[in-house]
Design an enzyme around this catalytic site. Structure first.
Site, PDB file in Angstrom:
ATOM      1  N   ASN A   1      32.091  -7.945  18.003  1.00 35.92           N
ATOM      2  CA  ASN A   1      32.601  -9.210  17.484  1.00 35.92           C
ATOM      3  C   ASN A   1      32.945  -9.107  15.991  1.00 35.92           C
TER       4      ASN A   1
ATOM      5  N   TYR B   1      31.729 -10.140  32.676  1.00 36.08           N
ATOM      6  CA  TYR B   1      30.927 -11.112  31.911  1.00 36.08           C
ATOM      7  C   TYR B   1      31.482 -12.525  32.106  1.00 36.08           C
TER       8      TYR B   1
ATOM      9  N   ASP C   1      10.725 -11.219  32.219  1.00 43.43           N
ATOM     10  CA  ASP C   1      12.113 -11.219  32.681  1.00 43.43           C
ATOM     11  C   ASP C   1      12.346 -12.433  33.600  1.00 43.43           C
TER      12      ASP C   1
ATOM     13  N   ASP D   1      11.407 -14.316  26.877  1.00 43.39           N
ATOM     14  CA  ASP D   1      12.425 -13.301  26.567  1.00 43.39           C
ATOM     15  C   ASP D   1      11.906 -11.934  27.024  1.00 43.39           C
ATOM     16  N   ASN D   2      12.828 -11.095  27.454  1.00 45.44           N
ATOM     17  CA  ASN D   2      12.408  -9.716  27.779  1.00 45.44           C
ATOM     18  C   ASN D   2      12.757  -8.754  26.631  1.00 45.44           C
TER      19      ASN D   2
ATOM     20  N   SER E   1      30.618 -20.503  28.281  1.00 45.37           N
ATOM     21  CA  SER E   1      31.440 -19.883  27.242  1.00 45.37           C
ATOM     22  C   SER E   1      32.895 -20.308  27.402  1.00 45.37           C
ATOM     23  N   ALA E   2      33.612 -20.305  26.292  1.00 44.07           N
ATOM     24  CA  ALA E   2      35.049 -20.563  26.327  1.00 44.07           C
ATOM     25  C   ALA E   2      35.771 -19.500  27.137  1.00 44.07           C
TER      26      ALA E   2
ATOM     27  N   ASN F   1      17.679  -7.597  24.202  1.00 45.93           N
ATOM     28  CA  ASN F   1      18.676  -7.630  23.122  1.00 45.93           C
ATOM     29  C   ASN F   1      18.128  -8.396  21.919  1.00 45.93           C
TER      30      ASN F   1
ATOM     31  N   ASP G   1      42.861  -9.505  24.519  1.00 45.07           N
ATOM     32  CA  ASP G   1      42.865 -10.573  23.504  1.00 45.07           C
ATOM     33  C   ASP G   1      44.067 -11.497  23.693  1.00 45.07           C
TER      34      ASP G   1
ATOM     35  N   LYS H   1      29.838 -16.172  34.005  1.00 44.79           N
ATOM     36  CA  LYS H   1      29.744 -17.539  33.470  1.00 44.79           C
ATOM     37  C   LYS H   1      30.468 -18.513  34.406  1.00 44.79           C
TER      38      LYS H   1
ATOM     39  N   LYS I   1      25.740 -10.223  27.346  1.00 46.04           N
ATOM     40  CA  LYS I   1      26.923 -10.934  26.812  1.00 46.04           C
ATOM     41  C   LYS I   1      28.034 -10.044  26.252  1.00 46.04           C
TER      42      LYS I   1
HETATM   43  P1  NAD Z   1      21.545 -12.688  22.633  1.00 52.13           P
HETATM   44  O1  NAD Z   1      21.740 -11.429  23.358  1.00 52.13           O
HETATM   45  O2  NAD Z   1      21.271 -12.641  21.171  1.00 52.13           O
HETATM   46  O3  NAD Z   1      20.376 -13.537  23.328  1.00 52.13           O
HETATM   47  C1  NAD Z   1      20.091 -13.451  24.708  1.00 52.13           C
HETATM   48  C2  NAD Z   1      18.590 -13.215  24.839  1.00 52.13           C
HETATM   49  O4  NAD Z   1      18.263 -13.160  26.232  1.00 52.13           O
HETATM   50  C3  NAD Z   1      18.146 -11.890  24.219  1.00 52.13           C
HETATM   51  O5  NAD Z   1      17.039 -12.144  23.361  1.00 52.13           O
HETATM   52  C4  NAD Z   1      17.736 -11.026  25.411  1.00 52.13           C
HETATM   53  O6  NAD Z   1      16.688 -10.166  25.098  1.00 52.13           O
HETATM   54  C5  NAD Z   1      17.357 -12.085  26.432  1.00 52.13           C
HETATM   55  N1  NAD Z   1      17.488 -11.698  27.840  1.00 52.13           N
HETATM   56  C6  NAD Z   1      18.546 -11.106  28.444  1.00 52.13           C
HETATM   57  N2  NAD Z   1      18.313 -10.970  29.758  1.00 52.13           N
HETATM   58  C7  NAD Z   1      17.091 -11.504  29.990  1.00 52.13           C
HETATM   59  C8  NAD Z   1      16.296 -11.665  31.154  1.00 52.13           C
HETATM   60  N3  NAD Z   1      16.716 -11.253  32.357  1.00 52.13           N
HETATM   61  N4  NAD Z   1      15.080 -12.240  31.028  1.00 52.13           N
HETATM   62  C9  NAD Z   1      14.631 -12.664  29.809  1.00 52.13           C
HETATM   63  N5  NAD Z   1      15.333 -12.532  28.688  1.00 52.13           N
HETATM   64  C10 NAD Z   1      16.553 -11.969  28.781  1.00 52.13           C
HETATM   65  O7  NAD Z   1      22.816 -13.611  22.923  1.00 52.13           O
HETATM   66  P2  NAD Z   1      23.260 -14.979  22.255  1.00 52.13           P
HETATM   67  O8  NAD Z   1      24.445 -14.712  21.419  1.00 52.13           O
HETATM   68  O9  NAD Z   1      22.093 -15.679  21.691  1.00 52.13           O
HETATM   69  O10 NAD Z   1      23.767 -15.731  23.557  1.00 52.13           O
HETATM   70  C11 NAD Z   1      22.933 -16.606  24.297  1.00 52.13           C
HETATM   71  C12 NAD Z   1      23.702 -17.073  25.518  1.00 52.13           C
HETATM   72  O11 NAD Z   1      24.904 -17.703  25.109  1.00 52.13           O
HETATM   73  C13 NAD Z   1      24.100 -15.939  26.463  1.00 52.13           C
HETATM   74  O12 NAD Z   1      23.958 -16.411  27.785  1.00 52.13           O
HETATM   75  C14 NAD Z   1      25.549 -15.711  26.125  1.00 52.13           C
HETATM   76  O13 NAD Z   1      26.267 -15.209  27.220  1.00 52.13           O
HETATM   77  C15 NAD Z   1      26.008 -17.112  25.774  1.00 52.13           C
HETATM   78  N6  NAD Z   1      27.183 -17.125  24.874  1.00 52.13           N
HETATM   79  C16 NAD Z   1      27.143 -16.423  23.710  1.00 52.13           C
HETATM   80  C17 NAD Z   1      28.258 -16.421  22.877  1.00 52.13           C
HETATM   81  C18 NAD Z   1      28.275 -15.605  21.610  1.00 52.13           C
HETATM   82  O14 NAD Z   1      29.362 -15.285  21.126  1.00 52.13           O
HETATM   83  N7  NAD Z   1      27.135 -15.256  21.028  1.00 52.13           N
HETATM   84  C19 NAD Z   1      29.389 -17.167  23.226  1.00 52.13           C
HETATM   85  C20 NAD Z   1      29.382 -17.879  24.418  1.00 52.13           C
HETATM   86  C21 NAD Z   1      28.260 -17.856  25.240  1.00 52.13           C
HETATM   87  C1  WQD Z   2      37.611 -12.572  17.274  1.00 55.24           C
HETATM   88  C2  WQD Z   2      38.963 -12.168  16.689  1.00 55.24           C
HETATM   89  C3  WQD Z   2      39.839 -10.133  17.626  1.00 55.24           C
HETATM   90  C4  WQD Z   2      36.724  -7.490  16.010  1.00 55.24           C
HETATM   91  C5  WQD Z   2      34.245 -12.901  22.283  1.00 55.24           C
HETATM   92  C6  WQD Z   2      34.065 -12.988  23.772  1.00 55.24           C
HETATM   93  C7  WQD Z   2      33.811 -14.404  24.190  1.00 55.24           C
HETATM   94  C8  WQD Z   2      32.650 -15.019  23.413  1.00 55.24           C
HETATM   95  C9  WQD Z   2      32.778 -14.806  21.946  1.00 55.24           C
HETATM   96  C10 WQD Z   2      30.648 -14.867  24.752  1.00 55.24           C
HETATM   97  C11 WQD Z   2      39.950 -11.663  17.739  1.00 55.24           C
HETATM   98  C12 WQD Z   2      39.540  -9.956  16.154  1.00 55.24           C
HETATM   99  C13 WQD Z   2      37.492  -8.594  16.343  1.00 55.24           C
HETATM  100  C14 WQD Z   2      37.267  -6.497  15.144  1.00 55.24           C
HETATM  101  C15 WQD Z   2      39.288  -7.805  14.971  1.00 55.24           C
HETATM  102  N1  WQD Z   2      31.388 -14.473  23.784  1.00 55.24           N
HETATM  103  N2  WQD Z   2      38.755  -8.746  15.825  1.00 55.24           N
HETATM  104  N3  WQD Z   2      38.521  -6.707  14.663  1.00 55.24           N
HETATM  105  O1  WQD Z   2      37.160 -11.984  21.423  1.00 55.24           O
HETATM  106  O2  WQD Z   2      37.285 -14.350  20.518  1.00 55.24           O
HETATM  107  O3  WQD Z   2      35.354 -13.686  21.884  1.00 55.24           O
HETATM  108  O4  WQD Z   2      33.055 -13.419  21.659  1.00 55.24           O
HETATM  109  O5  WQD Z   2      30.851 -15.683  25.594  1.00 55.24           O
HETATM  110  O6  WQD Z   2      33.560 -14.374  25.549  1.00 55.24           O
HETATM  111  O7  WQD Z   2      35.247 -12.493  24.390  1.00 55.24           O
HETATM  112  O8  WQD Z   2      35.549 -12.764  19.610  1.00 55.24           O
HETATM  113  O9  WQD Z   2      34.652 -11.813  17.540  1.00 55.24           O
HETATM  114  O10 WQD Z   2      35.399 -10.244  19.375  1.00 55.24           O
HETATM  115  O11 WQD Z   2      37.109 -11.516  18.083  1.00 55.24           O
HETATM  116  O12 WQD Z   2      40.413  -7.938  14.512  1.00 55.24           O
HETATM  117  O13 WQD Z   2      36.633  -5.471  14.843  1.00 55.24           O
HETATM  118  O14 WQD Z   2      38.755 -11.068  15.791  1.00 55.24           O
HETATM  119  O15 WQD Z   2      40.997  -9.458  17.993  1.00 55.24           O
HETATM  120  O16 WQD Z   2      41.221 -12.089  17.335  1.00 55.24           O
HETATM  121  P1  WQD Z   2      36.476 -13.154  20.890  1.00 55.24           P
HETATM  122  P2  WQD Z   2      35.591 -11.514  18.645  1.00 55.24           P
END
Ligand code: NAD
Ligand code: WQD
Length: 363
Positions: free
Chosen positions: A216, A166, A75, A31-32, A141-142, A35, A324, A170, A101
């Site tokens: 979120n 973003y 990194d 990890d770098n 991701s969805a 985040n 949305d 993906k 993300k």
């Molecule tokens: P997060 O930001 O908590 O974790 C990502 C980690 O990667 C962090 O610790 C960050 O420091 C590290 N990182 C980023 N760039 C890097 C690099 N170049 N080299 C090394 N480390 C690096 O995010 P998360 O919620 O744990 O998500 C993990 C993965 O899942 C991401 O790829 C994200 O896009 C994907 N994802 C997340 C969600 C969500 O809602 N959390 C939904 C769908 C997909």
């Molecule tokens: C959920 C619901 C908002 C905040 C996002 C990314 C998606 C994925 C997951 C990575 C929605 C509502 C939200 C607030 C609200 N990430 N809301 N007030 O938009 O489904 O998905 O995170 O891959 O790519 O787009 O998640 O948690 O932002 O929103 O009313 O302050 O909550 O409108 O209906 P979302 P979210």
């Protein structure tokens, strides 16, 4: 079996590290900390011990005093660094979590997103090939699904038409991985499409740590609830947390607010452990949804959070948020069939554990 987790100190990676350790795997985290915080390393170990000590199955004979986990600060776009990680460890499979993300930030800084997300994946793939490691789980991701699909989304639903950089990263990475798996039949790749991960580890030791004001829903609810009495690490919460803004109540859903497929991060982490086994009985690149199949509205989330945790969550209805859609939820059948996995935890577990982490953080 030794599994490399890129981005393993992040929200989903840290929970997956714990599940892997509790399942008897060896873990290497890269990890770098862009985040995440280096303090997570120790908390992953503590959370794994907490979990293993409560585990009924002692067949694994895990040495609690010497958990097999190594942390590297670096990194993923740095090929020399990654190469050294592979030289120092006999890696069997990789889970690639590392990436940026935040949807809104990706619109403001598209180059940073294309550079980090595509760049880290390309470098990783080349290093994996050099070391003949061809088992990969990718955090998709969805968000790769188009907004005009019928619900529930299955893996054949239409993808593309992403509304932000973003999402395109993906989508593009999925394409790159499919092309590579076509060209070299030795690859086994799972493209896991997560829906809305929420919650935290039941120990309260690891959870979601968004930088700045969260975008979120769940982390925002946690902050609003915390603002009703608790402060984060002794700081008073800003005005923006006095009320949750509910983005629209005029959607064609049961109560007019947006519906999503929230999944407990521990269930999601277990899905990755199941996917590691899947990599050994599969070849090619395969997309698989990780969701529950159950949609909940914003008001379901707010009301369940307030009831289960016995804290008020004041909110106001505002206009819709750009980009949305009304409803997003998964058909999780393929994960059940192929990974032999399904989500087990419910909404009450999600809100209880998210709040448990917040409260512990404020202590
Ligand atoms: P997060 O930001 O908590 O974790 C990502 C980690 O990667 C962090 O610790 C960050 O420091 C590290 N990182 C980023 N760039 C890097 C690099 N170049 N080299 C090394 N480390 C690096 O995010 P998360 O919620 O744990 O998500 C993990 C993965 O899942 C991401 O790829 C994200 O896009 C994907 N994802 C997340 C969600 C969500 O809602 N959390 C939904 C769908 C997909
Ligand atoms: C959920 C619901 C908002 C905040 C996002 C990314 C998606 C994925 C997951 C990575 C929605 C509502 C939200 C607030 C609200 N990430 N809301 N007030 O938009 O489904 O998905 O995170 O891959 O790519 O787009 O998640 O948690 O932002 O929103 O009313 O302050 O909550 O409108 O209906 P979302 P979210």
């Amino acid at each position: 079996m030794k599994i490399l987790l890129t981005g393993g100190a992040g929200f989903i990676g840290s929970h997956t590290a714990v599940e892997l350790l509790a399942g008897g795997f060896e873990v290497v985290v890269v990890d770098n900390y862009s985040n995440s915080d280096v303090s997570v390393n120790d908390r992953i170990v503590q959370a794994a011990k907490w979990q293993i000590s409560r585990q009924k199955d002692d067949k694994l004979k895990i040495d609690m005093d010497n958990l097999p986990i190594t942390f590297y600060y670096g990194d993923c776009r740095d090929g020399m660094f990654l190469d050294s990680v592979f030289r120092e460890n006999e890696i069997d499979a990789v889970i690639h979590f590392a990436g940026l993300k935040a949807v809104g930030e990706s619109v403001e800084k598209p180059l940073a997103y294309y550079d980090n997300n595509l760049g880290s994946t390309l470098v990783l793939l080349n290093v994996m090939k050099d070391h003949n490691v061809k088992k990969l789980i990718f955090s998709s991701s969805a968000t790769v699904y188009s907004g005009d699909n019928k619900m529930p989304l299955d893996e054949n639903s239409k993808t593309g038409n992403c509304t932000n950089p973003y999402g395109w990263t993906k989508y593009m990475i999925e394409e790159i991985l499919r092309d590579e798996a076509l060209a070299d039949k030795e690859w086994s790749i799972a493209l896991l499409r997560y829906f809305n991960p929420v919650g935290a580890h039941a120990s309260g030791l690891i959870g979601e740590e968004p930088n700045g004001i969260p975008n979120n829903l769940m982390p925002y609810i946690c902050r609003v609830a915390a603002g009703q009495g608790l402060g984060i690490r002794g700081q008073k919460l800003g005005k923006e947390y006095q009320k949750l803004k509910v983005f629209g109540n005029d959607y064609p859903t049961k109560d007019g607010t947006g519906v999503r497929d929230y999944i407990h991060v521990v269930d999601l982490a277990k899905g990755h452990v199941a996917a590691v086994s899947y990599l050994y009985r599969h070849s090619g690149a395969e997309a698989i949804n990780l969701g529950t199949g159950q949609g909940y509205s914003v008001l379901d989330m707010v009301q369940t959070f307030a009831k289960v945790n016995d804290v008020p969550v004041p909110y106001e209805i505002t206009g819709r948020r750009a980009g949305d859609v009304a409803e997003v939820y998964a058909n999780p059948a393929k994960a059940k069939k192929e990974l032999l996995w399904q989500a087990e935890l419910g909404l009450e577990d999600m809100v209880r554990d998210a709040w448990g982490y917040m409260v512990k953080k404020c202590e």
